[in-house]
Each structure stands twice: as structure tokens, then as C-alpha cells.
Design an enzyme around this catalytic site. Structure first.
Site, PDB file in Angstrom:
ATOM      1  N   HIS A  28      45.006  39.565  44.470  1.00  0.00           N
ATOM      2  CA  HIS A  28      44.169  40.117  45.538  1.00  0.00           C
ATOM      3  C   HIS A  28      44.893  39.919  46.870  1.00  0.00           C
ATOM      4  CE1 HIS A  28      43.221  35.939  46.227  1.00  0.00           C
ATOM      5  NE2 HIS A  28      42.688  35.814  45.018  1.00  0.00           N
ATOM      6  N   GLY A  30      44.613  37.824  49.094  1.00  0.00           N
ATOM      7  CA  GLY A  30      45.038  36.446  49.373  1.00  0.00           C
ATOM      8  C   GLY A  30      46.459  36.226  48.868  1.00  0.00           C
ATOM      9  N   HIS A  31      46.714  36.660  47.623  1.00  0.00           N
ATOM     10  CA  HIS A  31      48.076  36.531  47.084  1.00  0.00           C
ATOM     11  C   HIS A  31      49.058  37.387  47.889  1.00  0.00           C
ATOM     12  CE1 HIS A  31      45.538  35.907  43.322  1.00  0.00           C
ATOM     13  NE2 HIS A  31      46.261  34.790  43.350  1.00  0.00           N
ATOM     14  N   GLY A 141      47.698  29.309  48.707  1.00  0.00           N
ATOM     15  CA  GLY A 141      46.524  29.616  49.515  1.00  0.00           C
ATOM     16  C   GLY A 141      45.770  28.344  49.865  1.00  0.00           C
ATOM     17  N   VAL A 170      41.724  34.416  52.639  1.00  0.00           N
ATOM     18  CA  VAL A 170      41.381  35.811  52.925  1.00  0.00           C
ATOM     19  C   VAL A 170      39.990  36.061  52.351  1.00  0.00           C
ATOM     20  CG1 VAL A 170      42.048  38.228  52.660  1.00  0.00           C
ATOM     21  CG2 VAL A 170      43.818  36.463  52.867  1.00  0.00           C
ATOM     22  N   ARG A 181      38.324  35.059  40.148  1.00  0.00           N
ATOM     23  CA  ARG A 181      37.082  34.796  39.404  1.00  0.00           C
ATOM     24  C   ARG A 181      35.875  35.542  39.997  1.00  0.00           C
ATOM     25  NH1 ARG A 181      39.556  29.369  38.504  1.00  0.00           N
ATOM     26  NH2 ARG A 181      39.778  29.166  36.248  1.00  0.00           N
TER      27      ARG A 181
END
Ligand code: PAF
Length: 298
Positions: A28, A30-31, A141, A170, A181
Site C-alpha cells: 500500500h 505506506g510501503h 514504517g 500513511v 490487514r
């Protein structure tokens, strides 16, 4: 971009300063923010995708953890990475590993108390990835706050010559912290799950107003979660960024973490709080303008 299955291939493709983003896939934003940070700082960007069985208890979601390598490869390529390292189990664990990495102390509270053995699994796989990929900088993260503490401590204790960088959380546009998840949540649970970010962001606002008491900040973070039927709070804890020890007062760099169960899904959120020019400044993370790629077709 190259997709490789062995440590040797990953190392052969690396040149100059190597930035490494370890993941379990189903990526997502964030990654992607970690890949972006690595791209800015480094010559080679390597992303690993491996769902690590060692960090799941037998009762947990190893079998159902979302996996879609084609989707992840497309996202990582679009983000400008150079190498995807997607090892089979036989490359990561050629035989049942008799050697485990245990980081004591920092893993005894919060997630470590609720998920015995989890951080041994994380520290073991990250140590193996660090040894096998040999990066210069590794990006994690801040959502998994205690994992970041654990990895930093493991890196220092084992003298890996690797800089560990923690990147902001994020969030979806309504505040929910991104997590692979989140895809487990049904529509009603997805709405209820907002209580976690409502709590930690309310606590962040209280810090900005001058609140320093750990107990009061924890109470503020817990309140929306406690008020939401269908969510069970595991903890709301103000903790030291270096040791993950609970703090009675905000008197050093800290994070205020909440963890809760929404149905069968465990979710985490936090704000990191750092000193800046005589003030304590919470990091509320980055909010997306639109729904995240977690819900978009590949
Ligand atoms: O944060 C994760 O995705 C995992 O815990 C990690 C660091 C990739 C180790 O499996």
C-alpha cells in the site's frame, strides 16, 4: 526492474548505496512511501516480499495473509525500485532454523506481551535479510512502532553497518492507518476501525495543547475505541521510542500506541512524539486524498 529469488542474485544486482525495504507484500502507499524515501537516498533500491512464517503464532493469519506478487511487482516497478527479492521458503529457511534472534527488554511490553515469539520471528528474518541483502540503509514504517524499536536494537547489538530509517504512517482519508490487514475488514468493521486513529489523533491534539501525563494521554487515546461496540482494546500505552518501556509522562521521545481487535483483525496505530525547538511535536502521519490502493484492482 529485476525480480530475483536468491540472496546472491539480489546482492549481484546491487551497486553503490543500497536502500532496502523489507515487506510481507500486499503493498500500500505506506510501503510505497518507503520505496520513495529509498529512491531519494540511494543508488539501488531493493524491496523484499516474503510472508515470514516465523513471526506468526499457529492461531494467527499466516494462511489467509493477503498475497498477490504480480500486483506488488507492478506497484514496486511504478515506484521506481530496481530489484524485487521474493525468496521461496527454501531460500529463506533452507532447513528448520535452529538459530533465532531474541531482542529482550524492548519486546516485553505491548505487542511482545500479547504475541509471544512474534518479535523473535521478526528479528530473525530481518537479521537474515540484512545479512543476505547487505544494504546500507533500511526503511521501516513507524506504524509498527515496537517493531522499529526492536529492529533498531537488533541492528546495533549485532553490529550491522546499516542505518535504520523510520517513516511516517500513511493514513486513509478518514484517518485509518494503512495496513495490509485492513482488507480483512467488512464495511461495518471498516467504519468502526476509525476509532483507533480518532483516539491517537485526539491524544496528539492534547499533546499540542500541552498535556504531558502518560495516563491522561492513554485515556484520551483509548476513549473512542472503548466507546465503539465491536472493538476490543488491547492497550493504549505511552512508550519510550528507544526502549518501548511505558512512560508515566512525556519527558523523552515517545510514541503513543493503541492496539485493538476489530472482529478477528488486530489493528495498530500510534503517533510518535519528538522534541522540536522546546516543544513536543506529534507526528500524525500523512493522509491520502483518495481511497488507498489496497482497495484498487491491480
Ligand atoms: O513489517 C513487516 O512487514 C514485517 O514484519 C517485516 C519487517 C517485513 C519482517 O517480516
Amino acid at each position: 526492474m529485476k525480480i530475483v529469488r536468491t540472496f546472491a542474485e539480489a546482492r549481484d544486482l546491487a551497486s553503490g548505496r543500497v536502500g532496502f525495504v523489507p515487506t510481507m507484500g500486499y503493498l500500500h502507499e505506506g510501503h510505497i512511501s518507503l520505496v520513495d524515501a529509498a529512491r531519494r537516498d540511494c543508488d539501488t533500491v531493493t524491496v523484499s516480499i516474503f510472508v515470514n512464517p516465523l513471526q506468526f503464532a499457529p492461531t494467527e493469519d499466516l494462511a489467509s495473509y493477503p498475497r498477490d506478487l504480480d500486483r506488488d511487482v507492478a506497484l514496486v516497478e511504478a515506484a521506481g525500485a530496481d530489484v524485487v527479492f521474493a525468496p521461496p521458503l527454501s531460500e529463506m529457511y533452507p532447513s528448520d532454523p535452529l538459530t533465532r534472534v531474541t531482542v529482550s527488554g524492548v519486546t516485553e511490553t505491548m505487542e511482545g506481551a500479547i504475541r509471544p515469539g512474534h518479535f523473535d520471528g521478526v528479528a530473525t528474518v530481518v537479521a537474515k535479510l540484512f545479512a543476505g541483502v547487505a544494504p546500507d540503509v533500511a526503511y521501516f514504517g513507524r506504524k509498527d512502532a515496537q517493531q522499529l524499536v526492536t529492529v533498531r536494537r537488533m541492528t546495533a547489538d549485532l553490529s550491522f553497518p546499516i542505518r535504520v530509517v523510520g517513516s511516517p504512517i500513511v493514513r486513509e482519508s478518514d484517518g485509518l492507518a494503512l495496513s495490509s490487514r485492513n482488507t480483512y475488514l467488512d464495511p461495518a468493521q471498516r467504519i468502526a476501525a476509525r476509532a483507533l486513529s480518532t483516539g491517537v489523533l485526539a491524544a496528539a491534539a492534547a499533546v499540542r495543547r500541552g498535556e504531558r501525563s502518560g495516563g491522561i494521554l492513554e485515556e484520551i487515546a483509548a476513549r473512542p475505541v472503548d466507546a465503539e461496540p465491536g472493538i476490543d482494546l488491547d492497550y493504549a500505552t505511552l512508550a519510550d521510542q528507544e526502549t518501548a518501556a511505558p512512560l508515566g509522562a512525556l519527558d523523552r521521545p515517545a510514541f503513543l500506541a493503541v492496539a485493538a481487535r476489530v472482529g478477528r483483525t488486530r489493528l495498530l496505530d500510534n503517533v510518535h512524539i519528538d522534541p522540536d525547538g522546546g516543544e513536543w511535536v506529534p507526528d500524525e502521519g500523512i493522509r491520502l486524498a483518495e481511497t488507498s490502493i489496497l482497495y484498487r484492482e491491480a
